[in-house]
Motif scaffolding. Sequence first.
Motif, PDB file in Angstrom:
ATOM      1  N   SER A   1      11.353  -6.983  -0.742  1.00 51.25           N
ATOM      2  CA  SER A   1      10.891  -6.895   0.586  1.00 51.25           C
ATOM      3  C   SER A   1      11.680  -5.627   0.928  1.00 51.25           C
ATOM      4  CB  SER A   1      11.536  -7.939   1.472  1.00 51.25           C
ATOM      5  OG  SER A   1      12.811  -7.940   1.792  1.00 51.25           O
ATOM      6  N   THR A   2      10.858  -4.503   1.724  1.00 57.04           N
ATOM      7  CA  THR A   2      11.256  -3.364   2.145  1.00 57.04           C
ATOM      8  C   THR A   2      11.149  -3.482   3.727  1.00 57.04           C
ATOM      9  OG1 THR A   2      10.390  -2.388   0.119  1.00 57.04           O
ATOM     10  CG2 THR A   2      10.764  -1.004   1.905  1.00 57.04           C
ATOM     11  N   PRO A   3      12.348  -3.257   4.383  1.00 55.20           N
ATOM     12  CA  PRO A   3      12.145  -3.623   5.676  1.00 55.20           C
ATOM     13  C   PRO A   3      11.438  -2.203   6.634  1.00 55.20           C
ATOM     14  CG  PRO A   3      14.194  -2.945   5.044  1.00 55.20           C
ATOM     15  CD  PRO A   3      13.603  -3.198   3.823  1.00 55.20           C
ATOM     16  N   ASP A   4      11.603  -1.193   5.923  1.00 50.88           N
ATOM     17  CA  ASP A   4      11.458   0.217   6.799  1.00 50.88           C
ATOM     18  C   ASP A   4      10.096   0.708   6.200  1.00 50.88           C
ATOM     19  OD1 ASP A   4      13.225  -0.189   8.734  1.00 50.88           O
ATOM     20  OD2 ASP A   4      14.866   0.918   7.240  1.00 50.88           O
ATOM     21  N   TYR A   5       8.882  -0.006   6.063  1.00 47.82           N
ATOM     22  CA  TYR A   5       7.817   0.549   5.386  1.00 47.82           C
ATOM     23  C   TYR A   5       6.688   0.599   6.453  1.00 47.82           C
ATOM     24  CZ  TYR A   5       4.139   1.588   1.926  1.00 47.82           C
ATOM     25  OH  TYR A   5       3.136   2.104   1.346  1.00 47.82           O
TER      26      TYR A   5
ATOM     27  N   SER B   1      -3.570  -1.568  -4.054  1.00 49.59           N
ATOM     28  CA  SER B   1      -2.249  -1.448  -4.759  1.00 49.59           C
ATOM     29  C   SER B   1      -1.389  -0.348  -4.210  1.00 49.59           C
ATOM     30  CB  SER B   1      -2.773  -0.765  -6.146  1.00 49.59           C
ATOM     31  OG  SER B   1      -3.396  -1.899  -6.827  1.00 49.59           O
ATOM     32  N   PHE B   2      -1.912   0.873  -3.624  1.00 49.55           N
ATOM     33  CA  PHE B   2      -0.998   1.791  -2.971  1.00 49.55           C
ATOM     34  C   PHE B   2      -0.339   1.108  -1.594  1.00 49.55           C
ATOM     35  CE2 PHE B   2      -0.484   4.509   0.676  1.00 49.55           C
ATOM     36  CZ  PHE B   2       0.227   5.500   0.061  1.00 49.55           C
ATOM     37  N   LEU B   3      -0.956   0.400  -0.983  1.00 51.64           N
ATOM     38  CA  LEU B   3      -0.401  -0.444   0.214  1.00 51.64           C
ATOM     39  C   LEU B   3       0.617  -1.516  -0.372  1.00 51.64           C
ATOM     40  CD1 LEU B   3      -3.237  -0.798   2.471  1.00 51.64           C
ATOM     41  CD2 LEU B   3      -1.497   0.834   2.692  1.00 51.64           C
ATOM     42  N   SER B   4       0.657  -2.064  -1.555  1.00 58.23           N
ATOM     43  CA  SER B   4       1.539  -2.829  -2.025  1.00 58.23           C
ATOM     44  C   SER B   4       2.695  -2.501  -2.873  1.00 58.23           C
ATOM     45  CB  SER B   4       0.767  -3.997  -2.699  1.00 58.23           C
ATOM     46  OG  SER B   4       0.452  -3.522  -3.856  1.00 58.23           O
ATOM     47  N   ILE B   5       2.732  -1.086  -2.781  1.00 58.06           N
ATOM     48  CA  ILE B   5       3.593  -0.426  -3.540  1.00 58.06           C
ATOM     49  C   ILE B   5       5.332  -1.076  -3.193  1.00 58.06           C
ATOM     50  CG2 ILE B   5       5.406   1.793  -3.835  1.00 58.06           C
ATOM     51  CD1 ILE B   5       2.377   3.114  -4.227  1.00 58.06           C
ATOM     52  N   PRO B   6       5.560  -1.186  -1.901  1.00 55.48           N
ATOM     53  CA  PRO B   6       6.998  -1.566  -1.692  1.00 55.48           C
ATOM     54  C   PRO B   6       7.534  -3.004  -1.954  1.00 55.48           C
ATOM     55  CG  PRO B   6       5.398  -1.280   0.689  1.00 55.48           C
ATOM     56  CD  PRO B   6       4.627  -0.808  -0.514  1.00 55.48           C
TER      57      PRO B   6
ATOM     58  N   SER C   1       2.107  -2.055  -9.113  1.00 58.97           N
ATOM     59  CA  SER C   1       1.172  -1.594  -8.356  1.00 58.97           C
ATOM     60  C   SER C   1       0.846  -0.052  -8.866  1.00 58.97           C
ATOM     61  CB  SER C   1       1.751  -1.196  -6.760  1.00 58.97           C
ATOM     62  OG  SER C   1       2.056  -2.493  -6.253  1.00 58.97           O
ATOM     63  N   LEU C   2       1.875   0.703  -9.333  1.00 56.75           N
ATOM     64  CA  LEU C   2       1.479   2.024  -9.726  1.00 56.75           C
ATOM     65  C   LEU C   2       0.770   1.925 -11.099  1.00 56.75           C
ATOM     66  CD1 LEU C   2       5.069   3.927  -9.369  1.00 56.75           C
ATOM     67  CD2 LEU C   2       2.798   4.205  -8.045  1.00 56.75           C
ATOM     68  N   ALA C   3       1.176   0.775 -12.001  1.00 56.06           N
ATOM     69  CA  ALA C   3       0.209   0.722 -13.072  1.00 56.06           C
ATOM     70  C   ALA C   3      -1.053   0.146 -12.745  1.00 56.06           C
ATOM     71  CB  ALA C   3       0.945  -0.358 -13.894  1.00 56.06           C
ATOM     72  N   LEU C   4      -1.489  -0.636 -11.982  1.00 55.86           N
ATOM     73  CA  LEU C   4      -2.755  -0.958 -11.497  1.00 55.86           C
ATOM     74  C   LEU C   4      -3.265   0.277 -10.965  1.00 55.86           C
ATOM     75  CD1 LEU C   4      -2.291  -4.511 -10.153  1.00 55.86           C
ATOM     76  CD2 LEU C   4      -3.509  -3.841 -12.276  1.00 55.86           C
ATOM     77  N   MET C   5      -2.682   0.966 -10.158  1.00 56.81           N
ATOM     78  CA  MET C   5      -3.176   2.164  -9.495  1.00 56.81           C
ATOM     79  C   MET C   5      -3.979   2.892 -10.664  1.00 56.81           C
ATOM     80  SD  MET C   5      -0.784   3.036  -6.620  1.00 56.81           S
ATOM     81  CE  MET C   5      -1.602   4.679  -6.285  1.00 56.81           C
ATOM     82  N   ALA C   6      -3.126   3.178 -11.697  1.00 51.34           N
ATOM     83  CA  ALA C   6      -3.778   3.992 -12.891  1.00 51.34           C
ATOM     84  C   ALA C   6      -4.919   3.398 -13.513  1.00 51.34           C
ATOM     85  CB  ALA C   6      -2.372   4.097 -14.097  1.00 51.34           C
ATOM     86  N   ILE C   7      -4.824   2.106 -13.636  1.00 52.57           N
ATOM     87  CA  ILE C   7      -5.962   1.286 -14.286  1.00 52.57           C
ATOM     88  C   ILE C   7      -7.224   1.603 -13.527  1.00 52.57           C
ATOM     89  CG2 ILE C   7      -7.107  -0.734 -14.932  1.00 52.57           C
ATOM     90  CD1 ILE C   7      -4.103  -1.555 -15.890  1.00 52.57           C
TER      91      ILE C   7
END
Length: 136
Positions: free
Chosen positions: A50-54, A103-108, A114-120
Amino acid sequence: MTATAKPHQHSGSPAAFGLTLFAAVMLFVAGVLDLLRGIMAIAEDKVFVSTPDYVFQFDLTGWGWIQLILGALAVIVSLGLFSLATWARVLAVGLAALLLIASFLSIPYYPVWSLALMAIYAFVIWALCVVRPSDS
């Protein structure tokens, strides 16, 4: 009389067929992974950070349903790619683009995944766009 199965004959170039098959397999695998990520988010599993400041904050359960639906669509469209259907090719590019953005929006919440799925998804888009329709 004996019945023998004929191998599937493809009249296009081997490279076009190979890239489409690559995209179909990768979209299928990534779709299954997104299905699993959606189930984990719906169950509010503790693997998510959980990222509070995103800037883009979403409810984890709602985000899980989005991932689950998009993952199921990716699996269905990938099955159409195996038959070399033009509709599946067009939908796969659009769906992979949507899933890349998701996947970009779920990075935090799950950064490495998320980065692995973005590459795929980027490879799927590339594989489907690099081949001219006349090649397949």
